[in-house]
Design a protein around this motif. Structure first.
Motif, PDB file in Angstrom:
ATOM      1  N   TYR A 138       0.840  -1.201   0.000  1.00 41.80           N
ATOM      2  CA  TYR A 138       0.000   0.000   0.000  1.00 41.80           C
ATOM      3  C   TYR A 138       0.879   1.257   0.000  1.00 41.80           C
ATOM      4  O   TYR A 138       0.638   2.202  -0.754  1.00 41.80           O
ATOM      5  N   ARG A 139       1.916   1.247   0.832  1.00 40.33           N
ATOM      6  CA  ARG A 139       2.842   2.380   0.880  1.00 40.33           C
ATOM      7  C   ARG A 139       3.553   2.564  -0.454  1.00 40.33           C
ATOM      8  O   ARG A 139       3.776   3.678  -0.912  1.00 40.33           O
ATOM      9  N   TYR A 140       3.922   1.441  -1.087  1.00 33.55           N
ATOM     10  CA  TYR A 140       4.585   1.501  -2.400  1.00 33.55           C
ATOM     11  C   TYR A 140       3.668   2.164  -3.428  1.00 33.55           C
ATOM     12  O   TYR A 140       4.114   3.003  -4.225  1.00 33.55           O
ATOM     13  N   SER A 144       4.265   5.618  -5.422  1.00 30.75           N
ATOM     14  CA  SER A 144       4.246   5.601  -6.893  1.00 30.75           C
ATOM     15  C   SER A 144       3.314   6.676  -7.423  1.00 30.75           C
ATOM     16  O   SER A 144       3.630   7.372  -8.394  1.00 30.75           O
ATOM     17  N   ARG A 145       2.166   6.830  -6.770  1.00 29.85           N
ATOM     18  CA  ARG A 145       1.232   7.873  -7.193  1.00 29.85           C
ATOM     19  C   ARG A 145       1.828   9.260  -6.976  1.00 29.85           C
ATOM     20  O   ARG A 145       1.611  10.170  -7.792  1.00 29.85           O
ATOM     21  N   SER A 146       2.584   9.422  -5.897  1.00 30.34           N
ATOM     22  CA  SER A 146       3.222  10.711  -5.632  1.00 30.34           C
ATOM     23  C   SER A 146       4.185  11.085  -6.754  1.00 30.34           C
ATOM     24  O   SER A 146       4.296  12.257  -7.135  1.00 30.34           O
ATOM     25  N   THR A 149       2.243  12.483  -9.582  1.00 33.84           N
ATOM     26  CA  THR A 149       1.802  13.867  -9.379  1.00 33.84           C
ATOM     27  C   THR A 149       2.890  14.844  -9.815  1.00 33.84           C
ATOM     28  O   THR A 149       2.596  15.908 -10.365  1.00 33.84           O
ATOM     29  N   VAL A 150       4.138  14.457  -9.578  1.00 31.73           N
ATOM     30  CA  VAL A 150       5.264  15.294 -10.021  1.00 31.73           C
ATOM     31  C   VAL A 150       5.301  15.344 -11.541  1.00 31.73           C
ATOM     32  O   VAL A 150       5.518  16.410 -12.151  1.00 31.73           O
ATOM     33  N   ASN A 151       5.074  14.190 -12.180  1.00 32.12           N
ATOM     34  CA  ASN A 151       5.077  14.138 -13.649  1.00 32.12           C
ATOM     35  C   ASN A 151       3.975  15.012 -14.239  1.00 32.12           C
ATOM     36  O   ASN A 151       4.193  15.719 -15.223  1.00 32.12           O
ATOM     37  N   VAL A 240      -2.250   6.544 -15.653  1.00 29.90           N
ATOM     38  CA  VAL A 240      -1.498   5.837 -14.608  1.00 29.90           C
ATOM     39  C   VAL A 240      -1.927   6.329 -13.231  1.00 29.90           C
ATOM     40  O   VAL A 240      -2.137   5.530 -12.305  1.00 29.90           O
ATOM     41  N   TYR A 241      -2.069   7.642 -13.096  1.00 25.32           N
ATOM     42  CA  TYR A 241      -2.471   8.235 -11.822  1.00 25.32           C
ATOM     43  C   TYR A 241      -3.845   7.710 -11.385  1.00 25.32           C
ATOM     44  O   TYR A 241      -4.038   7.314 -10.226  1.00 25.32           O
ATOM     45  N   LYS A 242      -4.787   7.675 -12.318  1.00 29.56           N
ATOM     46  CA  LYS A 242      -6.140   7.203 -11.993  1.00 29.56           C
ATOM     47  C   LYS A 242      -6.133   5.727 -11.623  1.00 29.56           C
ATOM     48  O   LYS A 242      -6.835   5.293 -10.708  1.00 29.56           O
TER      49      LYS A 242
END
Length: 389
Positions: A138-140, A144-146, A149-151, A240-242
């Motif tokens: 879950y943390r991974y 990964s989503r974070s 967000t940068v991208n 990917v984010y969604k």
């Protein structure tokens, strides 16, 4: 007494069996990390004289030994996990030569068993072990989503730099809907009243018409440039984010269900979320193998180093040799623990007034939090803010 050292690796394990007098019962042999290999080991163990104690030592090497430990537990064999750092130091104490092989390691583990207290690895719930894997995953996903967000932010800096300052949260449902549906500043500038009604519905009435007109005006006069490749990249990153968000939500739902089945005082601590509390419980293995708060600190890598030589006696920085996952969770939780508990907030400010940096002061809070967790779990008491000192 039989001293059984087993060196763990991904595809096979190496085993060495001797007695406390140094007699070699079974020289180093390998067995595969599968059912056939485990059966070979079991037959050898069962052939040993049953009247003599059997001590099994395994080096703690992540998940590769998980199935073997479960197998030994199922067949009523106890074992002890040995810290790799301590194993390395023990090897150095025997020789200055740098020799490391799987066969040598299995012999080394057998020797260590004779020189340390045999602390049996507790029969833990393997459900807790599964929870540890799940909370780490879950943390991974969250991390990964974070990164995504940068991208997204970087792409918007090229295409539509005014977009992010316009929204208080560029990753809100409304902002993501606009980016997904209209994609470029040109299309956003051409939005009509029908578009507004769709956006207002998505925002549940919070996106006003004035904001709608303002966004269109920003899009029309943007200094950004939208190439076909940037549009493709943005759409890909948004997908990917969604996808990650959906998986995170699904996993979070499952973790909350799991937490509802665990009765732990950790969940009663103000400032500790359900997911963070579950991560702490899973990393510590439900606290069943810890006898005092110092062991909790050491396992989390929050124990200070001690330097003694002659007349010098001082403590140094944190050793950071414990679980990095647990240490990160504890440090993150400590901030919220500080915010939600006035006594702890005063304690944090006291450390800051003594000249300690934010991170150092927060470490002191983390240590206090772990001591509280130890007391609550061992006494099975709910957290009471009024008893904080």
């Amino acid at each position: 007494m039989y001293l059984i050292g087993i060196d763990i690796s991904k595809y096979k394990h190496d085993c060495f069996i001797a007695t406390e007098t140094g007699e070699v019962i079974k020289d180093v042999f390998s067995f595969d990390n599968n059912q056939k290999g485990f059966t070979i080991l079991l037959n050898i163990l069962e052939a040993l004289d049953p009247i003599h104690e059997k001590r099994i030592g395994l080096e703690a090497t992540g998940h590769y030994g998980y199935n073997l430990k479960a197998f030994l537990d199922q067949h009523d064999y106890t074992f002890m996990e040995l810290n790799p750092f301590l194993v390395s130091k023990f090897a150095t104490s025997l020789s200055l030569r740098k020799t490391k092989t799987d066969k040598a390691d299995s012999k080394l583990l057998s020797m260590i068993l004779l020189s340390v207290e045999y602390k049996i690895y507790p029969v833990k719930s393997y459900h807790i072990q599964d929870l540890k894997t799940l909370t780490r995953f879950y943390r991974y996903l969250v991390k990964s989503r974070s990164k995504e967000t940068v991208n997204i932010t970087n792409i918007l800096d090229y295409m539509f730099p005014e977009f992010k300052p316009f929204f208080s949260n560029v990753f809100s449902t409304t902002a993501l809907f606009i980016l997904s549906e209209y994609k470029t500043p040109t299309k956003i500038a051409r939005m009509n009243k029908q578009s507004y009604h769709r956006i207002r519905s998505i925002s549940r009435g919070r996106f006003s018409y004035a904001k709608f007109i303002k966004l269109k005006d920003l899009a029309k006069n943007t200094i950004g440039s939208s190439s076909a490749l940037l549009q493709l990249q943005l759409q890909s990153v948004l997908n990917v984010y969604k996808s990650l968000t959906q998986e995170i939500n699904n996993l979070k739902h499952q973790l909350l269900l799991e937490a509802s089945e665990i009765n732990s005082p950790v969940f009663s601590i103000k400032g500790v979320s359900i997911i963070s509390g579950l991560s702490i419980i899973a990393e510590y293995g439900n606290f069943i193998s810890f006898k005092n708060p110092s062991q909790l600190l050491s396992f989390a890598g929050l124990e200070p180093s001690v330097i003694q030589s002659g007349t010098m006696n001082k403590t140094g920085r944190m050793v950071k040799r414990g679980s990095p996952y647990l240490r990160e969770t504890i440090m993150n939780v400590s901030m919220y623990f500080t915010i939600h508990n006035p006594t702890i907030y005063d304690y944090y400010n006291k450390k800051r007034s003594e000249g300690k940096a934010h991170r150092v002061a927060l470490t002191h809070v983390a240590k206090k939090l772990l001591r509280i967790i130890f007391h609550l779990t061992k006494s099975n008491q709910e957290f009471d803010q009024t008893k904080l000192k």
